[in-house]
Design a protein around this motif. Structure first.
Motif, PDB file in Angstrom:
ATOM      1  N   GLU A  83       0.788  -1.167  -0.116  1.00 51.51           N
ATOM      2  CA  GLU A  83      -0.030  -0.054   0.036  1.00 51.51           C
ATOM      3  C   GLU A  83       0.835   1.232  -0.099  1.00 51.51           C
ATOM      4  N   ALA A  84       2.130   1.102   0.768  1.00 49.97           N
ATOM      5  CA  ALA A  84       2.995   2.280   0.634  1.00 49.97           C
ATOM      6  C   ALA A  84       3.580   2.803  -0.580  1.00 49.97           C
ATOM      7  N   ILE A  85       3.763   1.516  -1.484  1.00 53.55           N
ATOM      8  CA  ILE A  85       4.595   1.680  -2.813  1.00 53.55           C
ATOM      9  C   ILE A  85       3.499   2.509  -3.632  1.00 53.55           C
ATOM     10  N   GLU A  86       2.179   1.745  -3.651  1.00 55.28           N
ATOM     11  CA  GLU A  86       0.974   2.425  -4.256  1.00 55.28           C
ATOM     12  C   GLU A  86       0.776   3.850  -4.123  1.00 55.28           C
ATOM     13  N   PHE A  87       0.910   4.253  -2.777  1.00 54.47           N
ATOM     14  CA  PHE A  87       0.795   5.627  -2.326  1.00 54.47           C
ATOM     15  C   PHE A  87       1.664   6.389  -3.182  1.00 54.47           C
ATOM     16  N   PHE A  88       2.998   6.007  -3.205  1.00 52.17           N
ATOM     17  CA  PHE A  88       3.854   6.850  -3.731  1.00 52.17           C
ATOM     18  C   PHE A  88       3.822   6.829  -5.369  1.00 52.17           C
ATOM     19  N   VAL A  89       3.273   5.622  -5.955  1.00 54.55           N
ATOM     20  CA  VAL A  89       3.023   5.856  -7.423  1.00 54.55           C
ATOM     21  C   VAL A  89       1.973   6.807  -7.634  1.00 54.55           C
ATOM     22  N   ILE A  90       0.897   6.672  -7.053  1.00 56.73           N
ATOM     23  CA  ILE A  90      -0.060   7.894  -7.212  1.00 56.73           C
ATOM     24  C   ILE A  90       0.206   9.239  -7.190  1.00 56.73           C
TER      25      ILE A  90
END
Length: 1286
Positions: free
Chosen positions: A533-540
């Motif tokens: 989820e943290a990785i997805e956050f920074f992608v967005i």
């Protein structure tokens, strides 16, 4: 029985329709109905209860006849017909069969009891049993509608929800059907009222009932939210109860009502008020005391955000969540996984909702892009004037359009084009706005002038092509003026709403930006879902173009080495979405955009970041996800066929090297281009570029992986190859120069020569000879200049000493590189070549034997087959050992032998290391120390002879860089020669207390590697690693936590070390204060999770009270007891060892610690006998505490143990003294014994001091640790391989 009941049902249909039903006939049919239904229902219940439901009627399956097979049946197929028949009966007007027109409750309970019994089956919820389930639900619906079954159904449903977990979705389906087809909306109110009347304390204890009720409420709200909303008030008091499951269910029901009922803008005032109350309740529970409730709230807000939540509410929500996130890591451990994951999910959803309208101030954007603009301007300054855009003409004649174009280029990060365009605009529009006032002042140079102009254009008033139309049109007719009187006020209100919305969106975005540091730390949580989820956050965040997102994108790079496939794939997908899928333009334009993005990621990146990025890019290349156009553009930039800056060219060769890891042919097919372009005559101008060229060429052999058990032919180039000629020339040309990048380039070049050249030692020998000759010539020139009669005695001293230091630094660094690479060459390349040739020879010999006379071979082998097989096995092993011994003997006796070239540099290195006062240049000292370490790696004899000098420098050197480098050297030596380095282990641990944080960080990394690889014995000095948990540097604390986390993965490692760590850190001489000690213990005790370990530690800690010397140690031991999860066995251990700590309870702090431990045990214990035991022991503690206080008041100079009142004082004292002497030995596991001293050393009484002299004339021995300080060798450490090189 089915036929009987069916026939009776048909008969009743005719009888009940007749108007004249005589009482006698009614009684007969009523009794017949009761008997028939009773028999059918009891049979159905018996079949349902029967364990085997397959063949309930018939003979033994092995002896079945056709007749018996015809009479048998499956109950699962028949029970649907039974329920349908009973439903058909209940649909008749059975009230006429009873005198009072009221059907007996016992009869209705008999009919419905069968349904409830069937619904208790755990498999009833499966899809294949849907017809049966629906039949039972319809039967109950008819009973509710026609026979007043409401009260009984309510009690039965709540009872089944309490005892059967699977019935919640079944009854949700039933209630929905009863409402839709039978109009029984009141059943919802009765059920919710019954659940609402449950005691909150009972629900907190009965987890099974809580789970059933929670699941029922949640799913019921999803199906019929409007009906649940009307009866919601009876459940609200459970929000203050102890059961978090019920709270979650009620709050989830509120969210469903908000989404399905209380949505839209056409709500009435009462509905709006209810909606606001629900939102306030949800928001309030984001700060719930239970982590799972907070997590559930974030899940619910994730759904709400996607539909209707305003930015204002969301900003307040995120602000509260950020403030409520505990700062202490220990408080987050239980629920941080789900809590943090949903935190990131809310943020992700919120970005989709609001960040498209984020009005970032131009000043902030300018501050973010200014460093890159400065770097671009510096690159352009190196280009000729003809290529910088001077005198450039423009097709667009409007200066405003040129200004807009410059702003667009800056927003697209096309800084080079923007700078060139503004340079041309200054020449073309000197008399036109906005360039008319751009005059250069005397104080600023050209670079500052351009940056000021770009800042003015970007942050000043910007013309917009999509400006909004005026509120009131200028061409309104007179007839429209009257109708537009109210338009300005309405438009003003709209503008105010828009401004408020944008302000809320900006505030929300600011909160998200502030929370990035918190979410970046979540990427290294233990939960896989949290990391994803943290990785997805920074992608967005990156997709929305927020500048600070680059930090998070870089921080996720090390996760590519994760052992979890899910995390590794998440990182790959993140970079795939961010960089491999540029939008718009041609294929070449997309390739250019990809390279530009990757180049920005490598700006100011560390070596670790570059390695991680290389792993990702090589993975993409192996999967053919990088297009050939990208590779072609990289070659064009490297060869300068396409216009690019120096940084872009440097990034191009780095990316080519990364891609070559996946496909070596990318570099192998263009080796000549790399040599001729990357190592040309201009190599001395940019050694960093040359170093990256060498790194890229070295990837040629990365794809050379021979099959198991075989050794492939190595890739070697002749000495006359242009590559080695250019490398030798580049090293020799830069030897006398002052480039700071020459040393790292030389190290890479020497490594490449040994990797690819045939007989590389000859090439490196020529390089060393040329560089040595240049050193002698240069020193001769300096001496001749100083000897001139007219020269000033101090005029050139500084320059000459600088020249001496620079040349010596380069020379010893080069010699050390050659020595280390010669060792690697022998142990890896030469050894592999010997093994390859041996295998080829054996294969050839085997073929010759096979082709020879088979008969002769058979005769010779007769009677000796076993012996020959053994000899053949021993031959292979002995041959390999012979090869290893040959390599070892060469390293020990030849490389540093007096006739070899490398041996001529050993006295120089030793002289520099022994005389730090004379050779005080920091670079020279660091180079000499590293060279000494590399020479020690070659020979065990040389290492043993100079270890004392090496550890003296590591301890006494005033330069932190020297101490840090020697710590790395010592770690390598500990792996290569563990027996020689093992006595010096305390000196390795001593660097963990170095005053420089860089040395402590390096020492922590080295010791972590050595301890986890079992290359260093874990002695009492491991407490030095524990002391790093309170280091002022956060990075070092993280390293220490990682060390103990990895160490806890070994069998009982932390548990075995805890007693010694406690003993050392609680010692007043350790320098650890009381509060820092407690911080360390909290971290270490978190790794003790087994009950047996806990019980054993309780016993050991209690016994440790006897040998504790100070009150501080008593308090520390008491605090450690509070950190253990005390159990009933632990309590009994504490009772058995009460005499060890009873006399220490007079200390209020110690007594408080025992009270805390017992209080926790009292709250967790459920058995009455355990509670009684805890209370008795607590009374004993209190009695001892009060008695100790009384004894202190009566006799301050005496301290008496409990139970000593009846004993004479002299005997007590004597026994205490005796017992104290006896008890030192059993508790020795807590005290690390002093190292044994040999008899020869015991006789030495003279104190010898360590002298680190700066006088060149002193003997080398004075600069080293004396003989007494040299540790004696202890038990040797076995090595896995004699040819291992680190």
């Amino acid at each position: 029985m089915l036929e009987v009941v069916s026939n009776h049902s048909s008969t009743l249909t005719t009888i009940l329709d007749s108007a004249d039903l005589v009482p006698s006939l009614r009684a007969v049919h009523c009794n017949a109905l009761k008997m028939n239904c009773y028999g059918l229902v009891r049979l159905a219940e018996a079949f349902e209860t029967e364990p085997s439901k397959s063949n309930l009627v018939g003979l033994d399956p092995k002896r079945k006849s056709k007749k018996s097979q015809g009479t048998s049946f499956l109950w699962e197929e028949e029970r649907q017909h039974v329920l349908q028949l009973l439903t058909q009966l209940l649909q008749l007007d059975l009230h006429r069969l009873w005198t009072s027109s009221i059907v007996e409750e016992e009869f209705v309970s008999l009919m419905t009891g069968c349904c409830y019994h069937i619904l208790e089956n755990p498999g009833i919820g499966h899809q294949k049993h849907r017809p049966t389930r629906e039949a039972a639900i319809h039967l109950l619906g008819v009973a509710l509608r026609r026979y007043d079954h409401m009260l009984s159904a309510t009690l039965k449903v709540t009872q089944m929800l309490q005892h059967f977990e699977h019935v919640a979705p079944v009854f949700v389906e039933a209630v929905s059907l009863w409402i839709k087809e039978y109009g029984m909306r009141s059943i919802v109110g009765e059920l919710l009222r019954e659940i609402g009347q449950k005691c909150p304390q009972e629900l907190a204890r009965d987890t099974s009932a809580t789970k059933g009720y929670a699941s029922f409420l949640t799913e019921l709200a999803e199906q019929v939210p409007a009906v649940v909303l009307a009866n919601m008030s009876v459940l609200l008091h459970h929000l203050d109860g102890e059961s978090y499951g019920i709270r979650n269910a009620i709050l989830a029901a509120m969210a469903e009502m908000l989404l399905q009922v209380l949505n839209g803008e056409q709500l009435e005032d009462a509905a709006r008020s209810t909606r606001d109350q629900f939102l306030d309740t949800l928001q309030a529970h984001t700060c719930d005391v239970h982590g799972l409730v907070r997590s559930r709230m974030l899940q619910l807000f994730t759904r709400i955000v996607q539909q209707k939540l305003s930015c204002t509410d969301l900003t307040e929500l995120l602000q509260k969540e950020k403030e409520e996130t505990p700062g202490n890591e220990g408080q987050v451990q239980n629920h941080s996984c789900c809590y943090h994951r949903q935190w990131g999910t809310v943020s992700n959803s919120a970005f989709f909702f609001t960040l498209q309208l984020w009005p970032i101030p131009p000043e902030e954007e300018w501050e973010a892009m200014q460093p890159e603009l400065q770097a671009t301007r510096e690159e352009l300054s190196w280009l000729p004037a003809a290529r910088r855009g001077g005198g450039r003409t423009f097709e667009v004649g409007d200066p405003a359009q040129v200004s807009d174009r410059i702003i667009q280029l800056l927003r697209k990060s096309s800084y080079k084009d923007a700078v060139l365009l503004v340079q041309g605009a200054i020449h073309c529009f000197q008399e036109t706005e906005p360039f008319v006032n751009c005059t250069r002042t005397e104080e600023e140079d050209e670079e500052d002038f351009l940056l000021r102009l770009l800042r003015t254009l970007y942050t000043g008033p910007q013309p917009r092509g999509d400006a909004q139309e005026p509120i009131v049109g200028a061409e309104n007719t007179e007839g429209e003026e009257h109708g537009a009187e109210g338009q300005p006020s309405s438009e003003l209100a709209k503008q105010e709403m828009l401004v408020q919305y944008l302000q809320d969106a900006y505030n929300f975005s600011a909160k998200i930006t502030d929370a990035m540091s918190l979410i970046s730390r979540m990427m290294y949580e233990s939960s896989i879902s949290v990391v994803q989820e943290a990785i997805e956050f920074f992608v967005i965040v990156s997709q929305f173009g927020i500048p600070q997102a680059v930090l998070g994108v870089r921080r996720m790079l090390p996760l590519i080495w994760s052992k979890e496939p899910g995390i590794r794939e998440a990182v790959l997908n993140a970079y795939r979405r961010l960089y491999l899928k540029p939008s718009g333009g041609s294929e070449r334009a997309r390739a250019h955009s990809l390279l530009q993005s990757l180049s920005l990621l490598m700006v100011d990146a560390s070596l670790a970041t570059i390695q991680c990025l290389g792993e990702i890019i090589s993975e993409f290349v192996q999967k053919d996800e990088i297009k050939p156009a990208v590779v072609q553009l990289l070659w064009e930039q490297f060869t300068e066929k396409s216009e690019c800056s120096a940084l872009e060219r440097h990034a191009a060769i780095m990316l080519l090297g990364m891609m070559a890891r996946g496909k070596p042919e990318i570099v192998g097919s263009n080796l000549d281009i790399l040599v001729t372009v990357g190592l040309d005559d201009r190599v001395h101008e940019n050694y960093r570029l040359a170093q990256e060229v060498c790194n890229a060429i070295s990837k040629i052999t990365s794809g050379q992986k021979p099959a198991l058990g075989k050794s492939g032919t190595p890739i070697r180039l002749p000495q006359s190859h242009l590559l080695f000629e250019r490398l030798s020339k580049a090293v020799i040309m830069g030897f006398v120069g002052s480039s700071p990048h020459w040393i790292p380039f030389t190290e890479t070049a020497i490594t490449l020569i040994y990797q690819l050249a045939e007989e590389p030692e000859e090439v490196c020998t020529r390089i060393l000879q040329h560089c040595s000759q240049q050193t002698l010539e240069k020193l001769g020139e300096v001496e001749g200049t100083e000897a001139e009669p007219g020269s000033s005695p101090t005029g050139g001293a500084g320059d000459s000493s600088h020249v001496d230091a620079l040349l010596l630094t380069h020379l010893v660094s080069l010699a050390g590189d050659v020595a280390l690479q010669q060792l690697v060459h022998l142990e890896l390349a030469v050894s592999a070549e010997l093994r390859r040739r041996r295998i080829l020879g054996e294969e050839q010999e085997m073929k010759e034997r096979t082709g020879s006379n088979v008969k002769d071979v058979r005769i010779k082998s007769t009677g000796n087959e076993t012996t020959m097989e053994m000899e053949l096995g021993l031959v292979g092993a002995s041959a390999e050992d012979t090869e290893a011994e040959l390599i070892r003997s060469i390293c020990e006796t030849e490389l540093l032998e007096g006739k070899q070239l490398l041996s001529t540099f050993v006295p120089l290195v030793l002289k520099i290391c022994n005389n730090p006062g004379h050779y005080s240049d920091p670079a020279l000292s660091a180079a000499a120390a590293l060279a000494l370490g590399k020479f020690c790696m070659v020979s065990a004899e040389f290492c043993d002879a100079h270890l004392r000098l090496l550890f003296t420098m590591m301890e006494k050197s005033a330069l932190p860089s020297v101490r840090a480098n020697l710590m790395i050297v010592a770690g390598d030596l500990a792996i290569r020669f563990p027996n020689q380095v093992e006595p010096w282990t305390p000196h390795l641990y001593a660097r963990l207390r170095d005053p420089c944080h860089q040395v402590r960080r390096t020492a922590a990394l080295v010791m972590t590697h050595l301890i986890l690889k079992d290359m260093v014995k874990v002695k009492g000095q491991v407490s030095e690693m524990a002391a790093l948990l309170i280091d002022p540097e956060e990075e070092i604390v993280a390293l220490a936590r990682n060390f103990f986390a990895e160490l806890s993965g070994k069998d009982n490692a932390v548990y075995n070390l805890l007693p010694d760590i406690i003993s050392r850190l609680s010692d007043p001489d350790s320098g650890i204060e009381e509060q820092p000690f407690r911080t360390i213990m909290r971290q270490l005790f978190s790794y003790v999770t087994k009950d047996r370990q806990t019980e054993s530690l309780v016993e050991k800690l209690c016994q440790r009270f006897r040998t504790a010397r100070t009150e501080r140690q008593h308090r520390d031991l008491g605090f450690c007891l509070t950190l253990l999860p005390l159990t009933d066995r632990g309590l009994r251990k504490m009772q058995d060892n009460f005499e060890c700590f009873g006399d220490k309870l007079q200390d209020a702090a110690v007594y408080s610690c025992f009270q805390t431990a017992l209080g926790r045990l009292r709250r967790l214990s459920t058995k009455p006998e355990m509670k009684t035991l805890v209370e008795e022991f607590e009374q004993k503690l209190q009695k001892c505490h009060n008695r100790g206080l009384d004894s202190i008041a009566e006799s301050p100079t005496e301290s008496r143990c409990p139970g000593s009142n009846s004993r004479p004082a002299p005997q007590t004292a004597k026994r205490t003294a005796t017992s104290s002497r006896r008890q030192r030995k059993p508790d020795s596991s807590f005290i690390t014994p002093q190292p044994r001293v040999s008899r020869a050393h015991r006789k030495i009484s003279k104190q010898v001091y360590v002298v680190f002299s700066s006088d060149e004339g002193n003997s080398p021995e004075e600069a080293e640790l004396s003989e007494d300080e040299t540790p004696s060798k202890t038990t040797p450490i076995s090595r896995a391989s004699s040819r291992r090189v680190q």
